[in-house]
Design a protein around this motif. Structure first.
Motif, short mmCIF file in Angstrom:
data_model
loop_
_atom_site.label_atom_id
_atom_site.label_comp_id
_atom_site.label_asym_id
_atom_site.label_seq_id
_atom_site.Cartn_x
_atom_site.Cartn_y
_atom_site.Cartn_z
N TRP A 125 -0.92 60.14 12.70
CA TRP A 125 0.36 59.41 12.73
C TRP A 125 0.38 58.42 13.89
CZ3 TRP A 125 4.39 59.26 16.29
CH2 TRP A 125 5.55 58.66 15.85
N ALA A 126 -0.05 58.86 15.07
CA ALA A 126 -0.05 57.99 16.24
C ALA A 126 -1.06 56.85 16.06
CB ALA A 126 -0.39 58.79 17.49
N GLN A 127 -2.22 57.14 15.49
CA GLN A 127 -3.22 56.11 15.28
C GLN A 127 -2.74 55.05 14.29
OE1 GLN A 127 -6.62 58.41 14.05
NE2 GLN A 127 -7.48 58.41 16.12
N ALA A 128 -2.04 55.48 13.25
CA ALA A 128 -1.57 54.53 12.24
C ALA A 128 -0.50 53.60 12.79
CB ALA A 128 -1.04 55.29 11.03
N ARG A 129 0.25 54.04 13.77
CA ARG A 129 1.35 53.25 14.29
C ARG A 129 1.02 52.49 15.57
NH1 ARG A 129 2.53 56.64 10.85
NH2 ARG A 129 4.39 56.63 9.57
N ALA A 130 -0.12 52.77 16.14
CA ALA A 130 -0.50 52.08 17.38
C ALA A 130 -1.04 50.68 17.07
CB ALA A 130 -1.57 52.88 18.11
N ASP A 131 -0.77 49.78 17.97
CA ASP A 131 -1.32 48.43 17.87
C ASP A 131 -2.85 48.56 17.97
OD1 ASP A 131 -1.72 45.70 17.93
OD2 ASP A 131 -1.22 45.52 20.07
N PRO A 132 -3.60 47.93 17.06
CA PRO A 132 -5.07 48.06 17.11
C PRO A 132 -5.68 47.73 18.47
CG PRO A 132 -4.41 47.00 15.07
CD PRO A 132 -3.17 47.12 15.91
N ALA A 133 -5.08 46.80 19.19
CA ALA A 133 -5.61 46.46 20.51
C ALA A 133 -5.35 47.56 21.52
CB ALA A 133 -4.99 45.15 20.98
N MET A 134 -4.37 48.42 21.25
CA MET A 134 -4.00 49.49 22.18
C MET A 134 -4.46 50.87 21.70
SD MET A 134 -2.43 48.01 24.64
CE MET A 134 -1.43 49.24 25.44
N LEU A 135 -5.21 50.94 20.61
CA LEU A 135 -5.59 52.22 20.02
C LEU A 135 -6.41 53.08 20.96
CD1 LEU A 135 -5.42 54.03 17.58
CD2 LEU A 135 -7.41 52.89 16.64
N ALA A 138 17.76 68.26 11.34
CA ALA A 138 19.10 67.71 11.54
C ALA A 138 19.08 66.21 11.78
CB ALA A 138 19.80 68.41 12.69
N THR A 139 18.07 65.72 12.45
CA THR A 139 18.03 64.29 12.80
C THR A 139 17.21 63.46 11.83
OG1 THR A 139 16.14 64.64 14.25
CG2 THR A 139 18.34 64.76 15.26
N GLY A 140 16.49 64.08 10.92
CA GLY A 140 15.70 63.34 9.96
C GLY A 140 14.43 62.75 10.54
N VAL A 141 13.92 63.35 11.58
CA VAL A 141 12.70 62.83 12.22
C VAL A 141 11.52 62.82 11.24
CG1 VAL A 141 10.99 63.33 14.00
CG2 VAL A 141 13.41 63.45 14.54
N ALA A 142 11.40 63.86 10.43
CA ALA A 142 10.27 63.94 9.51
C ALA A 142 10.29 62.81 8.49
CB ALA A 142 10.28 65.29 8.79
N LYS A 143 11.46 62.41 8.03
CA LYS A 143 11.55 61.31 7.07
C LYS A 143 11.16 59.99 7.71
CE LYS A 143 14.97 63.33 4.04
NZ LYS A 143 16.29 63.22 3.44
N ARG A 144 11.52 59.81 8.98
CA ARG A 144 11.18 58.56 9.66
C ARG A 144 9.70 58.49 10.01
NH1 ARG A 144 15.99 59.67 12.70
NH2 ARG A 144 14.69 60.15 14.49
N MET A 145 9.01 59.63 10.08
CA MET A 145 7.59 59.62 10.43
C MET A 145 6.71 59.20 9.26
SD MET A 145 7.21 62.99 12.83
CE MET A 145 5.49 62.73 13.20
N THR A 146 7.22 59.31 8.05
CA THR A 146 6.39 58.97 6.89
C THR A 146 6.50 57.53 6.53
OG1 THR A 146 8.15 59.64 5.38
CG2 THR A 146 6.46 61.28 5.94
#
Length: 71
Positions: free
Chosen positions: A3-13, A63-71
């Motif tokens: 998840w972190a790799q997919a969302r990181a800027d390629p230059a900052m991976l 309660a906060t919907g974190v899992a939905k926002r991660m996908t």
């Protein structure tokens, strides 16, 4: 990690992964030291606290919907 790799800027991976790995390398031994010191005196409390932390984190995520926002 994926998840972190997919969302990181390629230059900052590389920096992102080194930061995540550093956190894991430091956190694991440190938590083992703290837990081994505490388990001799507070075994029941340690396991209850760990279980409560897992349940509280799961409930917060639901309660906060974190899992939905991660996908």
């Amino acid at each position: 990690i994926a998840w972190a790799q997919a969302r990181a800027d390629p230059a900052m991976l590389g920096r992102t992964m080194s930061f995540l790995m550093l956190g894991g390398v430091i956190a694991a031994p440190l938590s083992l030291v703290i837990a081994s010191a505490a388990v001799d005196t507070y075994a029941t409390e340690l396991f209850v606290l760990a279980g409560a932390l897992v349940v509280a984190t799961g409930l917060y995520g639901l309660a906060t919907g974190v899992a939905k926002r991660m996908t």
